[in-house]
Design a protein around this motif. Structure first.
Motif, PDB file in Angstrom:
ATOM      1  N   PHE A   4      32.473   0.152  59.471  1.00 21.12           N
ATOM      2  CA  PHE A   4      31.110  -0.048  59.964  1.00 21.12           C
ATOM      3  C   PHE A   4      30.702   1.040  60.948  1.00 21.12           C
ATOM      4  N   LYS A   5      30.998   2.279  60.578  1.00 19.69           N
ATOM      5  CA  LYS A   5      30.515   3.438  61.308  1.00 19.69           C
ATOM      6  C   LYS A   5      29.317   3.965  60.523  1.00 19.69           C
ATOM      7  N   VAL A   6      28.139   3.692  61.023  1.00 19.53           N
ATOM      8  CA  VAL A   6      26.898   3.890  60.263  1.00 19.53           C
ATOM      9  C   VAL A   6      26.655   5.362  59.942  1.00 19.53           C
ATOM     10  N   LYS A   7      26.275   5.611  58.673  1.00 18.53           N
ATOM     11  CA  LYS A   7      25.896   6.946  58.211  1.00 18.53           C
ATOM     12  C   LYS A   7      24.389   6.982  57.984  1.00 18.53           C
ATOM     13  N   THR A   8      23.814   8.178  58.079  1.00 13.98           N
ATOM     14  CA  THR A   8      22.404   8.325  57.722  1.00 13.98           C
ATOM     15  C   THR A   8      22.277   8.340  56.192  1.00 13.98           C
ATOM     16  N   VAL A   9      21.043   8.204  55.727  1.00 14.50           N
ATOM     17  CA  VAL A   9      20.808   8.241  54.283  1.00 14.50           C
ATOM     18  C   VAL A   9      21.249   9.582  53.709  1.00 14.50           C
ATOM     19  N   GLU A  10      20.887  10.682  54.377  1.00 17.43           N
ATOM     20  CA  GLU A  10      21.250  12.008  53.870  1.00 17.43           C
ATOM     21  C   GLU A  10      22.756  12.218  53.904  1.00 17.43           C
ATOM     22  N   GLU A  11      23.417  11.725  54.946  1.00 16.05           N
ATOM     23  CA  GLU A  11      24.877  11.817  54.997  1.00 16.05           C
ATOM     24  C   GLU A  11      25.498  11.043  53.836  1.00 16.05           C
ATOM     25  N   THR A  12      24.919   9.889  53.535  1.00 17.07           N
ATOM     26  CA  THR A  12      25.435   9.069  52.432  1.00 17.07           C
ATOM     27  C   THR A  12      25.284   9.786  51.106  1.00 17.07           C
ATOM     28  N   PHE A  13      24.118  10.413  50.875  1.00 13.07           N
ATOM     29  CA  PHE A  13      23.925  11.187  49.643  1.00 13.07           C
ATOM     30  C   PHE A  13      24.954  12.314  49.551  1.00 13.07           C
ATOM     31  N   SER A  14      25.193  12.999  50.661  1.00  8.54           N
ATOM     32  CA  SER A  14      26.166  14.098  50.662  1.00  8.54           C
ATOM     33  C   SER A  14      27.563  13.594  50.359  1.00  8.54           C
ATOM     34  N   LEU A  15      27.930  12.449  50.922  1.00  8.50           N
ATOM     35  CA  LEU A  15      29.258  11.888  50.677  1.00  8.50           C
ATOM     36  C   LEU A  15      29.417  11.449  49.221  1.00  8.50           C
ATOM     37  N   ILE A  16      28.334  10.952  48.628  1.00  9.88           N
ATOM     38  CA  ILE A  16      28.380  10.598  47.205  1.00  9.88           C
ATOM     39  C   ILE A  16      28.654  11.846  46.377  1.00  9.88           C
ATOM     40  N   GLU A  17      27.947  12.953  46.701  1.00  9.16           N
ATOM     41  CA  GLU A  17      28.151  14.204  45.971  1.00  9.16           C
ATOM     42  C   GLU A  17      29.585  14.700  46.119  1.00  9.16           C
ATOM     43  N   GLU A  18      30.135  14.550  47.309  1.00  9.94           N
ATOM     44  CA  GLU A  18      31.486  15.050  47.575  1.00  9.94           C
ATOM     45  C   GLU A  18      32.574  14.191  46.934  1.00  9.94           C
ATOM     46  N   ASN A  19      32.360  12.881  46.884  1.00  9.91           N
ATOM     47  CA  ASN A  19      33.439  11.961  46.529  1.00  9.91           C
ATOM     48  C   ASN A  19      33.446  11.476  45.087  1.00  9.91           C
ATOM     49  N   ILE A  20      32.273  11.353  44.471  1.00 16.84           N
ATOM     50  CA  ILE A  20      32.218  10.733  43.145  1.00 16.84           C
ATOM     51  C   ILE A  20      32.430  11.782  42.063  1.00 16.84           C
ATOM     52  N   PRO A  21      33.459  11.619  41.226  1.00 10.38           N
ATOM     53  CA  PRO A  21      33.697  12.566  40.140  1.00 10.38           C
ATOM     54  C   PRO A  21      32.907  12.172  38.898  1.00 10.38           C
ATOM     55  N   ALA A  22      32.792  13.097  37.969  1.00  8.38           N
ATOM     56  CA  ALA A  22      32.188  12.786  36.670  1.00  8.38           C
ATOM     57  C   ALA A  22      33.293  12.408  35.692  1.00  8.38           C
ATOM     58  N   ILE A  23      32.996  11.485  34.805  1.00  8.05           N
ATOM     59  CA  ILE A  23      33.970  11.139  33.775  1.00  8.05           C
ATOM     60  C   ILE A  23      34.186  12.345  32.872  1.00  8.05           C
ATOM     61  N   GLU A  24      35.314  12.392  32.208  1.00  3.61           N
ATOM     62  CA  GLU A  24      35.635  13.527  31.356  1.00  3.61           C
ATOM     63  C   GLU A  24      35.534  13.205  29.869  1.00  3.61           C
ATOM     64  N   GLN A  25      35.573  11.927  29.511  1.00  2.00           N
ATOM     65  CA  GLN A  25      35.588  11.553  28.095  1.00  2.00           C
ATOM     66  C   GLN A  25      34.215  11.776  27.462  1.00  2.00           C
ATOM     67  N   THR A  26      34.224  12.415  26.305  1.00  2.00           N
ATOM     68  CA  THR A  26      32.979  12.692  25.584  1.00  2.00           C
ATOM     69  C   THR A  26      33.045  12.092  24.190  1.00  2.00           C
ATOM     70  N   GLU A  27      31.909  12.084  23.535  1.00  2.00           N
ATOM     71  CA  GLU A  27      31.831  11.629  22.151  1.00  2.00           C
ATOM     72  C   GLU A  27      30.713  12.385  21.463  1.00  2.00           C
ATOM     73  N   VAL A  28      30.761  12.410  20.152  1.00  2.00           N
ATOM     74  CA  VAL A  28      29.697  13.040  19.379  1.00  2.00           C
ATOM     75  C   VAL A  28      28.811  11.944  18.808  1.00  2.00           C
ATOM     76  N   ARG A  29      27.510  12.050  19.098  1.00  2.00           N
ATOM     77  CA  ARG A  29      26.565  11.037  18.634  1.00  2.00           C
ATOM     78  C   ARG A  29      25.490  11.678  17.765  1.00  2.00           C
ATOM     79  N   GLU A  30      24.988  10.892  16.830  1.00  2.00           N
ATOM     80  CA  GLU A  30      23.824  11.344  16.069  1.00  2.00           C
ATOM     81  C   GLU A  30      22.643  11.482  17.021  1.00  2.00           C
TER      82      GLU A  30
END
Length: 410
Positions: A4-30
């Motif tokens: 419960f150490k409060v972050k600002t909205v912009e800090e939260t967005f930055s932390l999301i960018e830093e911490n959340i990875p993208a999935i690697e699995q792909t598929e081919v779709r029509e």
């Protein structure tokens, strides 16, 4: 307390960018089944679009210089020598003082360099009266003017909207490589929470409406949701159900139990799922201050406030950002309807509403709208646009720097 150490909205967005990875699995779709999926690799144009010079209007293919000086009071005269048929290569050509009828989309005949609109001329027994002068390339799209062979048409990480699908279809592309669809789990907690189907509530009970609102938003973002049910305020039971659900999905959403109350076990449960654990507990926002964001062994975990309004606002603001990042989408934040400043003057005719496609960008903490100027037949103006500005019928245009409403396309 550790959390419960409060972050600002912009800090939260930055932390999301830093911490959340993208999935690697792909598929081919029509292509027809790829709407709202995220492109996993760039698409390079293998041909020009259009593949031939074509008309954007119904009219007459001419040499522009043959129309110079034409006006309502002093028309020019050209000899009509044939017509262009749709889907066929013209068998006639245009030479000095000649014209050929051409429909919208028809191939420009040899010798011509522009098309005069049908309403600006009159066919009198094969003699074409022209009441307006044309410029070279007027009402014409040149070969490759829309899409050039070898250029990147759509980049990796792009959400495939209807306009991207149309642009890809114009190249004859039938299948695309995309990141696979996400699946997230949802679990409600609280002794007072009961299924939303409960007809009669006992004193102190609350129906679980958050599942429907949160799952509904996730579905709108092309994310599947696995419902884990409702868990009571018991640490061991909460931990067990969270773990069972976590093992089935790409991310976990927990509703309720995100504050600092004695029976709020969410932070401890999240920490038990894996490292690095909680990176946000508390955001300087109202409503929704007691929000938890975490990463457990590569999977994001979102602890939402239990209050329905707070939960929905937080999920729209931060949950969507997390899911977009997780599924490989480029995550520039662009709201759905904003006021932005125009980068240049745009004239308009009174009595007519004009809709101008624009690209949005942020500068000095303000949104700016850059008009995308192009012929109406160009597909790429759709792909490049982030939204549409309406110039209402009573206005004569908008001025550079003026604030205008922008309807953002998703």
């Amino acid at each position: 307390m550790q959390f419960f150490k409060v972050k600002t909205v912009e800090e939260t967005f930055s932390l999301i960018e830093e911490n959340i990875p993208a999935i690697e699995q792909t598929e081919v779709r029509e292509l027809a089944e790829a709407l709202h999926y995220i492109l996993a690799e760039p698409v390079i144009a293998k041909e020009n679009v259009p593949s031939f010079d074509r008309s954007t209007v119904d009219g007459y293919a001419v040499r522009a210089k043959d129309t110079y000086g034409s006006s309502e009071s002093m028309p020019g005269f050209l000899t009509l020598v044939g017509e262009v048929k749709m889907g066929e290569v013209p068998t006639v050509s245009v030479s000095n003082g000649k014209a050929v009828y051409i429909p919208t989309g028809g191939m420009l005949p040899r010798g011509s360099d522009s098309v005069i609109m049908i309403e600006h001329c009159e066919d009198v027994d094969g003699l074409l009266n022209t009441y307006k002068q044309n410029a070279p390339a007027e009402n014409v799209i040149r070969t490759g003017e829309d899409i050039k062979e070898g250029e990147i048409l759509v980049n990796k990480g792009t959400k495939l909207r209807p306009q991207e699908l149309g642009a890809l279809a114009s190249l004859g592309i039938t299948h695309v490589s995309v990141f696979r669809k996400l699946k997230v789990g949802y679990l409600s907690s609280g002794d007072e929470i009961v299924p939303y189907q409960t007809e009669t509530l006992s004193a102190g009970q609350i129906r679980d409406i958050n599942y429907l609102t949160i799952a509904g938003l996730a579905n709108e973002w092309n994310v599947d949701v696995v419902y884990g049910g409702i868990v009571k305020d018991d640490f061991d039971e909460f931990k067990q159900k969270a773990r069972e659900l976590y093992d089935q999905v790409d991310g976990l959403i927990l509703s309720g139990g995100s504050s600092v109350g004695a029976k709020d076990y969410t932070t401890d449960v999240i920490q038990s799922l894996g490292d690095p654990g909680v990176f946000v507990h508390g955001i300087s926002i109202k409503p929704g201050k007691p929000t938890i964001l975490a990463l457990a062994n590569g999977k994001p975990v979102i602890g939402l406030p239990g209050h329905p309004a707070s939960a929905m606002i937080i999920f729209q603001l931060f949950g969507q950002r997390i899911l977009r990042k997780l599924k490989g989408e480029k995550t520039e934040h662009k709201p759905e309807r904003i006021f932005a400043r125009m980068t240049k003057n745009i004239p308009s005719s009174p009595g007519r509403s004009d809709y101008i496609r624009v690209h949005l960008f942020e500068k000095d903490s303000e949104w700016w709208a850059e008009p995308i100027i192009g012929k109406s037949g160009l597909i790429t103006t759709l792909v490049k646009s982030d939204g549409i500005v309406e110039i209402t019928s009573e206005k004569e245009g908008v001025l550079q720097g003026e604030y205008v409403p922008v309807f953002v396309s998703r």
